[in-house]
Enzyme design. Structure first.
Site, PDB file in Angstrom:
ATOM      1  N   TYR A 118       0.842  -1.205   0.000  1.00  0.00           N
ATOM      2  CA  TYR A 118       0.000   0.000   0.000  1.00  0.00           C
ATOM      3  C   TYR A 118       0.875   1.252   0.000  1.00  0.00           C
ATOM      4  O   TYR A 118       0.719   2.130  -0.851  1.00  0.00           O
ATOM      5  CB  TYR A 118      -0.910  -0.020   1.230  1.00  0.00           C
ATOM      6  CG  TYR A 118      -1.913   1.103   1.256  1.00  0.00           C
ATOM      7  CD1 TYR A 118      -2.989   1.109   0.377  1.00  0.00           C
ATOM      8  CD2 TYR A 118      -1.788   2.155   2.160  1.00  0.00           C
ATOM      9  CE1 TYR A 118      -3.919   2.133   0.406  1.00  0.00           C
ATOM     10  CE2 TYR A 118      -2.722   3.183   2.190  1.00  0.00           C
ATOM     11  CZ  TYR A 118      -3.787   3.168   1.318  1.00  0.00           C
ATOM     12  OH  TYR A 118      -4.711   4.196   1.344  1.00  0.00           O
ATOM     13  N   LYS A 122       1.365   3.661  -3.240  1.00  0.00           N
ATOM     14  CA  LYS A 122       0.882   5.049  -3.225  1.00  0.00           C
ATOM     15  C   LYS A 122       2.031   6.031  -3.440  1.00  0.00           C
ATOM     16  O   LYS A 122       1.845   7.092  -4.037  1.00  0.00           O
ATOM     17  CB  LYS A 122       0.179   5.348  -1.900  1.00  0.00           C
ATOM     18  CG  LYS A 122      -1.173   4.647  -1.747  1.00  0.00           C
ATOM     19  CD  LYS A 122      -2.250   5.348  -2.548  1.00  0.00           C
ATOM     20  CE  LYS A 122      -3.632   4.821  -2.211  1.00  0.00           C
ATOM     21  NZ  LYS A 122      -4.695   5.511  -2.978  1.00  0.00           N
ATOM     22  N   VAL A 161     -12.335   2.632  13.585  1.00  0.00           N
ATOM     23  CA  VAL A 161     -13.584   3.300  13.971  1.00  0.00           C
ATOM     24  C   VAL A 161     -14.769   2.366  13.728  1.00  0.00           C
ATOM     25  O   VAL A 161     -15.608   2.160  14.619  1.00  0.00           O
ATOM     26  CB  VAL A 161     -13.761   4.638  13.218  1.00  0.00           C
ATOM     27  CG1 VAL A 161     -15.133   5.242  13.521  1.00  0.00           C
ATOM     28  CG2 VAL A 161     -12.663   5.627  13.593  1.00  0.00           C
ATOM     29  N   SER A 162     -14.844   1.767  12.531  1.00  0.00           N
ATOM     30  CA  SER A 162     -15.979   0.885  12.247  1.00  0.00           C
ATOM     31  C   SER A 162     -15.918  -0.366  13.118  1.00  0.00           C
ATOM     32  O   SER A 162     -16.940  -0.819  13.630  1.00  0.00           O
ATOM     33  CB  SER A 162     -16.039   0.545  10.761  1.00  0.00           C
ATOM     34  OG  SER A 162     -14.768   0.169  10.294  1.00  0.00           O
ATOM     35  N   PHE A 164     -14.708  -0.719  16.194  1.00  0.00           N
ATOM     36  CA  PHE A 164     -15.121  -0.404  17.567  1.00  0.00           C
ATOM     37  C   PHE A 164     -16.637  -0.160  17.650  1.00  0.00           C
ATOM     38  O   PHE A 164     -17.304  -0.630  18.572  1.00  0.00           O
ATOM     39  CB  PHE A 164     -14.365   0.814  18.115  1.00  0.00           C
ATOM     40  CG  PHE A 164     -12.929   0.540  18.510  1.00  0.00           C
ATOM     41  CD1 PHE A 164     -12.383  -0.732  18.435  1.00  0.00           C
ATOM     42  CD2 PHE A 164     -12.110   1.578  18.976  1.00  0.00           C
ATOM     43  CE1 PHE A 164     -11.054  -0.990  18.799  1.00  0.00           C
ATOM     44  CE2 PHE A 164     -10.788   1.338  19.352  1.00  0.00           C
ATOM     45  CZ  PHE A 164     -10.254   0.064  19.261  1.00  0.00           C
TER      46      PHE A 164
HETATM   47  N1  UDP Z   1      -6.765  -0.950  15.614  1.00  0.00           N
HETATM   48  C1  UDP Z   1      -7.201  -1.497  16.822  1.00  0.00           C
HETATM   49  N2  UDP Z   1      -8.285  -2.320  16.798  1.00  0.00           N
HETATM   50  C2  UDP Z   1      -8.981  -2.607  15.663  1.00  0.00           C
HETATM   51  C3  UDP Z   1      -8.527  -2.043  14.432  1.00  0.00           C
HETATM   52  C4  UDP Z   1      -7.419  -1.221  14.452  1.00  0.00           C
HETATM   53  O1  UDP Z   1      -6.623  -1.255  17.892  1.00  0.00           O
HETATM   54  O2  UDP Z   1      -9.966  -3.362  15.737  1.00  0.00           O
HETATM   55  C5  UDP Z   1      -5.592  -0.039  15.665  1.00  0.00           C
HETATM   56  C6  UDP Z   1      -4.511  -0.337  14.628  1.00  0.00           C
HETATM   57  O3  UDP Z   1      -3.567  -1.265  15.146  1.00  0.00           O
HETATM   58  C7  UDP Z   1      -3.912   1.025  14.432  1.00  0.00           C
HETATM   59  C8  UDP Z   1      -5.097   1.984  14.603  1.00  0.00           C
HETATM   60  O4  UDP Z   1      -6.081   1.243  15.341  1.00  0.00           O
HETATM   61  O5  UDP Z   1      -2.949   1.327  15.422  1.00  0.00           O
HETATM   62  C9  UDP Z   1      -5.699   2.448  13.293  1.00  0.00           C
HETATM   63  O6  UDP Z   1      -5.888   1.309  12.503  1.00  0.00           O
HETATM   64  P1  UDP Z   1      -6.666   1.349  11.113  1.00  0.00           P
HETATM   65  O7  UDP Z   1      -6.620  -0.034  10.547  1.00  0.00           O
HETATM   66  O8  UDP Z   1      -8.002   1.973  11.314  1.00  0.00           O
HETATM   67  O9  UDP Z   1      -5.845   2.364  10.196  1.00  0.00           O
HETATM   68  P2  UDP Z   1      -4.283   2.617   9.936  1.00  0.00           P
HETATM   69  O10 UDP Z   1      -4.081   4.018  10.382  1.00  0.00           O
HETATM   70  O11 UDP Z   1      -3.456   1.667  10.759  1.00  0.00           O
HETATM   71  O12 UDP Z   1      -4.115   2.407   8.483  1.00  0.00           O
END
Ligand code: UDP
Length: 297
Positions: A118, A122, A161-162, A164
């Protein structure tokens, strides 16, 4: 007239169903890794799965989507003389050693890790955009998008976010990866789209790259607690292993967008979460058990 192009790898027809009846909206099922022959004035290239779970599912295809996709869309822009927007990402900064991240920062990216398909895809797309600009005089607009959320995200998107919200609404444990001290800055989707349009409408000299995101920074633990509070959920918070190369901190420096575009996000995390929770509440009621929020499959 808007022509929407999607291969539905992560998108869904349900998200655009309300537009299908419109006379000036058209939909094509197409994968940008193949050339596209249409007539257009402006192109917004957002193609590429953006959730780690989805982009790591077929990493070779992820790089192809960013790189071949950029070549095909830039070729289309060159032939039609269209202005072209690229959805780049804060991932070009990798695990940043500079905080917050300004556009001038070149990043700290692992070229051979699980996120590299990714990140490097990008980054290569940005290179192609700037080379087409310098070599062929294309009008380009490159935005580096920081974490964004909102209604119409897929319940199995896999991002924090989704995940949680869906977990909290179902009374399932919220899964924090690692100790939850890592930070992210979350931008509500409507603010981001305003930024896209303002960038597209700005003078040709404004090529970017320009950061678009909300600088309000939260730890993942704070986000989990906020979601539990806002949903009134009785879910517990549990910990799972931190994925490889997960960035520790991320916050955009949006000085450039503020001064050059007059753009800044208006929706706070609490306001944005309220709308997103309402959306998932409706979706979870409608789809019940098929909505697990745990990623692919
Ligand atoms: N994360 C988490 N629980 C989840 C999904 C993600 O703690 O169920 C954490 C992930 O390890 C990261 C942050 O939340 O540190 C953001 O993750 P996301 O996949 O949303 O986006 P990223 O910024 O990592 O691409």
């Amino acid at each position: 007239m808007v022509l929407c192009v999607d291969n539905y790898f992560t998108g869904s027809r349900m998200n655009i169903e309300h537009l299908l009846r419109h006379d000036r909206f058209e939909l094509i099922r197409h994968d940008v890794t193949f050339p596209l022959f249409v007539e257009v004035d402006e192109i917004y290239n957002l193609a590429c799965p953006a959730s780690p779970i989805h982009y790591q599912y077929d990493p070779v295809q992820t790089t192809k989507t960013s790189v071949h996709g950029a070549i095909n869309m830039l070729g289309l822009a060159k032939r039609t003389k269209a202005k072209i927007f690229q959805a780049s990402t804060s991932e070009v900064y990798g695990n940043p050693t500079l905080h917050p991240q300004p556009e001038s920062y070149w990043g700290n990216v692992n070229p051979i890790g699980q996120r590299s398909c990714y990140d490097e895809g990008k980054r290569c797309a940005e290179t192609l955009f700037f080379d087409y600009h310098r070599q062929h005089g294309l009008r380009i607009k490159v935005a580096r998008i920081f974490n964004t959320y909102g209604p119409r995200m897929h319940p199995n998107d896999g991002r924090v976010v989704s995940n949680f919200i869906v977990q909290a609404l179902r009374g399932a444990p919220l899964t924090i990866y690692g100790d939850g001290s890592q930070t992210r800055s979350f931008c509500y989707v409507d603010d981001l789209i305003d930024g896209f349009i303002q960038l597209m409408d700005s003078p040709d000299s404004m090529t970017g790259p320009v950061n678009l995101g909300n600088p309000a920074e939260y730890t993942i633990r704070e986000l989990a607690e906020l979601v539990v509070r806002m949903t009134g959920s009785r879910s517990e918070i549990i910990h799972k292993p931190l994925p490889m190369d997960d960035p520790e901190r991320r916050r955009p420096d949006i000085t450039l967008a503020a001064t050059q575009l007059g753009w800044k996000p208006r929706v706070s995390l609490a306001q944005g979460l309220e709308k997103t929770v309402a959306y998932f509440d409706w979706l979870v009621q409608k789809h019940g058990d098929t909505c697990t929020g745990t990623g692919l499959g």
